[in-house]
Design an enzyme around this catalytic site. Structure first.
Site, mmCIF file in Angstrom:
data_model
loop_
_atom_site.group_PDB
_atom_site.id
_atom_site.type_symbol
_atom_site.label_atom_id
_atom_site.label_comp_id
_atom_site.label_asym_id
_atom_site.label_seq_id
_atom_site.Cartn_x
_atom_site.Cartn_y
_atom_site.Cartn_z
ATOM 1 C CG ASP A 114 8.323 -131.749 12.180
ATOM 2 O OD1 ASP A 114 8.631 -131.988 13.360
ATOM 3 O OD2 ASP A 114 7.315 -131.109 11.852
ATOM 4 C CE1 TYR A 220 16.623 -140.441 3.883
ATOM 5 C CE2 TYR A 220 14.659 -139.390 4.778
ATOM 6 C CZ TYR A 220 15.376 -139.871 3.701
ATOM 7 O OH TYR A 220 14.857 -139.776 2.431
ATOM 8 C CE LYS A 312 13.474 -125.912 15.605
ATOM 9 N NZ LYS A 312 12.351 -125.649 16.500
ATOM 10 C CB CYS A 406 -22.711 -108.033 24.377
ATOM 11 S SG CYS A 406 -22.321 -109.790 24.589
ATOM 12 C CB CYS A 430 -22.858 -111.875 29.140
ATOM 13 S SG CYS A 430 -22.311 -112.301 27.469
#
Length: 665
Positions: A114, A220, A312, A406, A430
């Site tokens: 990775d 690598y 994977k 709410c 709101c």
């Protein structure tokens, strides 16, 4: 001191570097190496005419670069297809066996590192150029930065090497090196990295190689590109890897030859088990047909070889405790429960929050404060709570109760029929919805107000400077400059950006309004088929359903939005503030060469901005979908195309590369 002594010392240091980085068998201590290195420096200072480009002292350039030049690869750097299950791995192996007409296939199995893929070009044994993968055809010249890596030879160790050889591999930062670097960065008030991969990529894109030299990067090698004069004759991929080692390149010691799908599966399982103990990040395993003649026979599809695949690993998981459960109010009033977690590292990222989705999901998983839970994070997906470890539930832990009102405006919550989501119906009354609506309005894909970040929007609303998107266009430099951490210059820039956003397109404007269920594609459908805002506002639900891809639910949301008096006033206020767009061109279907084609974009595009490509495809009549299905006509696959590419191939969907966009847009 003679030049011969200098050459001997230089070669001695290069040999020690080879033993340390490639053979993992150092012959001297770090202190001894440093002493020899200083001797070499002293020789070169006294005799600068002796200095050669393969000297260890010449790895780091003295001056920063102005930028990165483009490099066209002599041979393409291919991406890989993916498999995610044993069934998909078996299907991959079966395709290979069928094509080869053989019962068993030998594969080279390698950890999927990775990091960042690079290509190293050597001419007459010396490193002359290094480039990133880019789009596979064209990358960026990072030679000055690559030269700083001790694990990459500046000069090949064998004089019999070909005149030209291009070595491909991965640059990465070890986990231990990443940890040490971030500790140093914190102490010195420098930028810290989120994970080793980001650290490696960021390090190779430094304009100052002296900064790259301070980063603990390793390399690598895993393949070759162009080779010429004389070209070695290889019959197997494993032979290439064996050939690279004595040239001076590190090759991963975990690589193994395996036989058939069974051998691949066993290797995958073993590496996954060993994964937590490795000093570098991997996200899967790569399987390559070992026989080069068979590779040649199998060929390629788009930008990926048929003879290789990446298997994977499953999404990474970790366990932690839920310290609290809060609810968040979204742009459309949706109430989402969020678990506040005891910090835990998942996939290299520290996670403190995880979505619980909705009330039904909490009930199904029976999630409670204090529970020990498994948390999953896959790629950039929002972390989620996977399951509860009920055996470790603390005594007295009570079932979580969703609020009835709410948490921001105290309006009673509602749940629509057949919907799992609770909503606050207060709309712009709101503050939470107002903030999210304005953030959406100003976002890049909507009105694209450069410099208007979330924190500023929250300040504007909290200080009652704005109540809706239209109020943005009445803000002054003086008002903004008076805010915390805002200077007059930055305030002036923001006012200019807000003013510039007034010139937009009808499709962007419709999308920016934040109508429920109306995304970019639907907004563009409305604009390209109805041409004017007045036409869109006047349509009833039945008429809207006659448009492509607009069903009953979406049509109802659109008509409800424009029937609301508050929304009508806000739209008019935006127009009065000067928001405008050019007339939508009415096109004959003959001008739409992609009329009704269903196209899917996948993978990373390098020559095109994805949003621009999507918009242009739609302008030409295409329907751009996010998922591959039997109705898909074309898949455009960019770099690192994954499961969508595999599904398209399985369904027989035509697959093209990014170059198709260049030819057709």
């Amino acid at each position: 001191m003679t030049k011969s002594e200098y050459t001997t010392l230089k070669e001695r240091l290069n040999e020690h570097a080879y033993r340390y980085y490639v053979l993992d068998d150092p012959a001297i201590s770090d202190i001894e190496y440093d002493q020899l290195y200083r001797q070499l420096q002293a020789m070169e200072e006294a005799n600068p005419e002796w200095v050669s480009d393969d000297s260890p002292t010449q790895r780091v350039a003295d001056q920063p670069m102005d930028g990165f030049q483009q490099v066209r690869h002599a041979l393409p750097m291919l991406s890989l297809g993916n498999v995610f299950s044993r069934e998909e791995l078996d299907a991959f192996d079966q395709r290979i066996r069928k094509a080869a007409e053989e019962e068993n296939i030998e594969y080279m199995a390698e950890p999927k590192l990775d990091g960042l893929a690079v290509s190293l070009r050597y001419e007459n044994g010396r490193l002359v150029q290094a480039a990133t993968r880019g789009d596979g055809q064209v990358g960026e010249d990072i030679t000055a930065n690559i030269r700083t890596l001790q694990s990459i030879p500046l000069k090949l160790r064998k004089s019999t090497a070909p005149e030209v050889v291009e070595v491909r591999g991965e640059v990465l930062m070890t986990r231990s090196g990443f940890k040490k670097y971030n500790a140093w960065a914190l102490e010195n008030e420098q930028k810290v990295f989120a994970n080793p991969r980001n650290a490696a990529a960021g390090s190779l894109r430094q304009l100052d190689p002296r900064k790259t030299a301070k980063r603990p990067l390793i390399f690598y090698a895993y393949s070759v590109g162009e080779i010429s004069n004389p070209e070695p004759q290889f019959e197997q991929h494993s032979a290439i890897l064996d050939w690279l080692k004595p040239l001076g390149f590190p090759v991963n010691k975990m690589n193994r030859l395996v036989e058939g799908a069974e051998g691949c599966a066993e290797y995958h399982a073993r590496i996954n088990t060993e994964r937590p103990n490795l000093d570098f990040d991997i996200d899967g395993v790569v399987f390559k047909v070992n026989a080069l003649a068979l590779q040649q026979q199998l060929g390629f599809v788009t930008k990926a070889p048929r003879w290789a695949t990446a298997h994977k690993f499953p999404a990474e998981e970790a366990t932690t405790r839920i310290e609290a459960i809060d609810v968040q109010v979204g742009r459309t009033g949706s109430i989402t429960p969020v678990a506040r977690l005891k910090p835990v590292v998942v996939g290299g990222v520290t996670v403190t929050n995880a979505t619980l989705h909705n009330e039904d999901e909490i009930r199904r998983k029976d999630v409670r404060v204090g529970d020990k839970v498994f948390v999953r994070r896959a790629g950039d997906v929002i972390p989620e709570v996977v399951k509860v470890v009920e055996s470790e539930r603390p005594a007295g832990a009570e079932a979580f109760q969703m609020p009835t009102h709410c948490p921001v405006c105290e309006t009673r919550l509602q749940k629509e029929e057949d919907q799992a989501v609770l909503r606050c119906p207060a709309g712009f009354a709101c503050d939470a919805q107002r903030k999210e609506a304005i953030k959406h309005f100003a976002s890049r894909k909507a009105m694209d107000v450069d410099g208007l970040g979330d924190k500023l929007v929250e300040q504007f609303v909290d200080k009652e400077m704005i109540r809706g998107p239209s109020d943005l266009y009445h803000l002054t430099v003086e008002q903004i400059a008076a805010l915390e951490r805002m200077a007059e210059k930055s305030a002036g820039n923001l006012v200019a950006a807000i003013e510039a956003s007034k010139h937009t397109t009808l499709a962007r404007f419709i999308y920016a309004l934040g109508i429920r269920e109306v995304g970019e594609a639907t907004a563009r459908t409305l604009a390209t088929h109805l041409y004017t805002l007045e036409n869109i506002q006047q349509q009833d639900s039945e008429a809207l359903q006659k448009l492509p891809d607009i069903g009953e639910v979406v049509a109802r949301k659109i008509t409800k939005f424009f029937a609301d008096e508050n929304n009508q006033r806000e739209v008019q206020a935006l127009l009065d503030a000067g928001v405008h767009w050019p007339e939508v061109e009415i096109k004959d279907t003959a001008e739409l060469p992609l009329q009704d084609m269903v196209i899917v974009l996948t993978g990373k595009l390098t020559e095109f901005n994805r949003d621009q490509a999507k918009a242009r495809l739609m302008e030409l009549g295409a329907k751009v979908s996010s998922a591959v299905s039997g109705k898909t006509d074309l898949l455009i696959a960019g770099e690192n195309a994954g499961s969508k590419l595999a599904k398209a191939e399985k369904l027989g969907v035509e697959v093209v590369g990014e170059d198709w966009l260049s030819e057709n847009l």
